[in-house]
Design an enzyme around this catalytic site. Structure first.
Site, PDB file in Angstrom:
ATOM      1  N   ASN A  82     -10.143   0.207   0.450  1.00 37.00           N
ATOM      2  CA  ASN A  82      -9.099   0.114   1.486  1.00 37.00           C
ATOM      3  C   ASN A  82      -9.674   0.457   2.853  1.00 37.00           C
ATOM      4  O   ASN A  82     -10.288   1.512   3.014  1.00 37.00           O
ATOM      5  CB  ASN A  82      -7.969   1.097   1.175  1.00 37.00           C
ATOM      6  CG  ASN A  82      -7.049   0.583   0.099  1.00 37.00           C
ATOM      7  OD1 ASN A  82      -7.490  -0.077  -0.828  1.00 37.00           O
ATOM      8  ND2 ASN A  82      -5.774   0.890   0.222  1.00 37.00           N
ATOM      9  N   GLY A 136      -8.245   7.737   7.439  1.00 37.42           N
ATOM     10  CA  GLY A 136      -8.149   7.837   8.902  1.00 37.42           C
ATOM     11  C   GLY A 136      -8.792   9.133   9.370  1.00 37.42           C
ATOM     12  O   GLY A 136      -9.687   9.673   8.724  1.00 37.42           O
ATOM     13  N   ASP A 150       0.845  -1.201   0.000  1.00 34.66           N
ATOM     14  CA  ASP A 150       0.000   0.000   0.000  1.00 34.66           C
ATOM     15  C   ASP A 150       0.882   1.254   0.000  1.00 34.66           C
ATOM     16  O   ASP A 150       2.069   1.180   0.365  1.00 34.66           O
ATOM     17  CB  ASP A 150      -0.886  -0.054   1.255  1.00 34.66           C
ATOM     18  CG  ASP A 150      -2.064   0.894   1.190  1.00 34.66           C
ATOM     19  OD1 ASP A 150      -2.467   1.257   0.075  1.00 34.66           O
ATOM     20  OD2 ASP A 150      -2.587   1.262   2.260  1.00 34.66           O
ATOM     21  N   HIS A 151       0.285   2.393  -0.368  1.00 31.74           N
ATOM     22  CA  HIS A 151       0.916   3.723  -0.299  1.00 31.74           C
ATOM     23  C   HIS A 151       2.417   3.798  -0.101  1.00 31.74           C
ATOM     24  O   HIS A 151       2.889   3.870   1.038  1.00 31.74           O
ATOM     25  CB  HIS A 151       0.370   4.504   0.914  1.00 31.74           C
ATOM     26  CG  HIS A 151      -0.982   5.027   0.706  1.00 31.74           C
ATOM     27  ND1 HIS A 151      -1.259   6.138  -0.050  1.00 31.74           N
ATOM     28  CD2 HIS A 151      -2.159   4.579   1.165  1.00 31.74           C
ATOM     29  CE1 HIS A 151      -2.552   6.354  -0.041  1.00 31.74           C
ATOM     30  NE2 HIS A 151      -3.129   5.424   0.680  1.00 31.74           N
TER      31      HIS A 151
HETATM   32  P1  13P Z   1      -9.024   4.151   6.699  1.00 34.46           P
HETATM   33  O1  13P Z   1      -7.990   4.052   7.777  1.00 34.46           O
HETATM   34  O2  13P Z   1      -9.746   5.446   6.766  1.00 34.46           O
HETATM   35  O3  13P Z   1      -9.909   2.970   6.649  1.00 34.46           O
HETATM   36  O4  13P Z   1      -8.222   4.201   5.317  1.00 34.46           O
HETATM   37  C1  13P Z   1      -7.307   3.176   5.027  1.00 34.46           C
HETATM   38  C2  13P Z   1      -6.625   3.358   3.739  1.00 34.46           C
HETATM   39  O5  13P Z   1      -7.127   3.973   2.829  1.00 34.46           O
HETATM   40  C3  13P Z   1      -5.308   2.739   3.597  1.00 34.46           C
HETATM   41  O6  13P Z   1      -4.739   2.923   2.368  1.00 34.46           O
END
Ligand code: 13P
Length: 238
Positions: free
Chosen positions: A190, A136, A22-23
């Site tokens: 996600n 988040g 991820d990211h």
């Molecule tokens: P949330 O923590 O808001 O569920 O988002 C998670 C996210 O997008 C991780 O890439």
């Protein structure tokens, strides 16, 4: 990265799961440059099955250049790439207007025209978009807002790009919006905060309790969304 990869090899069940990186931001939440290329190369060499490069804090042109660099590297070994365009706010340090105002003005939303160019010039396999979703909490040390989604804007992005779209910031969005989004191009959702919170709460008891809490929350989320057996991917942050 290696530790996660090795643990995943021990527990994986490929009927249901994939290991996605991820990211990896080009510029992180503290405005620091990241050696994103080295991180992503390491993941691909280890055997991660797909990767994400997040150049969304850059200008369109720079985001295209950084993302293209990664699609060239990853596609050479058959690894799909997710990119991000638009501002999925979250964990901000500076002051922001209230969420309702951000949503009403469409501030930070992915532009359908820019998305079309971004996809054509980078060759990404998935595009993460901003249509009201928030990562988040909106600001550090705050509660997560109950985000809304602009589904007609999402549809416009899908019509111009025609690639599978990704919804980040999945925790706390109303089920109706999430299911609506899956009918307007969202192929991957996600979810992080909803499972990290229960993990952190249970960790003082024991690691086993924390693992069980994550397992139970995951099952609950999938049941609530009713997406079992569908071809939508739900990405749960480890
Ligand atoms: P949330 O923590 O808001 O569920 O988002 C998670 C996210 O997008 C991780 O890439």
């Amino acid at each position: 990265m290696r530790a996660v990869f090795e643990e995943y090899q021990r527990v994986k069940d490929e009927r249901f799961t994939r290991l996605h990186l991820d990211h990896i931001p080009v510029i992180d939440e503290d405005n620091l440059r990241v050696d994103f290329e080295a991180e992503i190369r390491e993941a691909i060499e280890l055997g991660y099955e797909s990767v994400m490069v997040d150049g969304s804090r850059l200008s369109l042109q720079e985001n295209i250049r950084a993302t293209r660099k990664i699609t060239d590297i990853a596609h050479a070994t058959g690894v799909p790439v997710e990119g991000e365009l638009g501002a999925v706010f979250g964990h901000e340090t500076g002051p922001l207007p209230p969420y309702e105002e951000l949503f009403a003005t469409g501030k930070g939303f992915t532009s359908p025209e820019e998305a079309k160019r971004f996809v054509a010039e980078t060759g990404v396999d998935w595009l993460s978009v901003a249509v009201g979703n928030v990562h988040g909490p909106l600001m550090r040390h705050c509660q997560k807002v109950e985000a809304m989604l602009d589904l007609s804007h999402l549809q416009r992005i899908y019509e111009t790009t025609r690639v599978p779209l990704v919804l980040h910031g999945g925790s706390g969005i109303k089920k109706e919006y999430i299911l609506g989004a899956t009918r307007h191009g969202i192929a991957k959702i996600n979810i992080g905060t909803a499972i990290r919170r229960v993990y952190q709460e249970a960790l003082p008891i024991s690691q086993a309790a924390a693992q069980k809490a994550v397992h139970d929350a995951t099952v609950l989320i999938l049941r609530e969304l009713g997406l079992q057996g569908s071809r939508k991917l739900v990405h749960l942050d480890a």
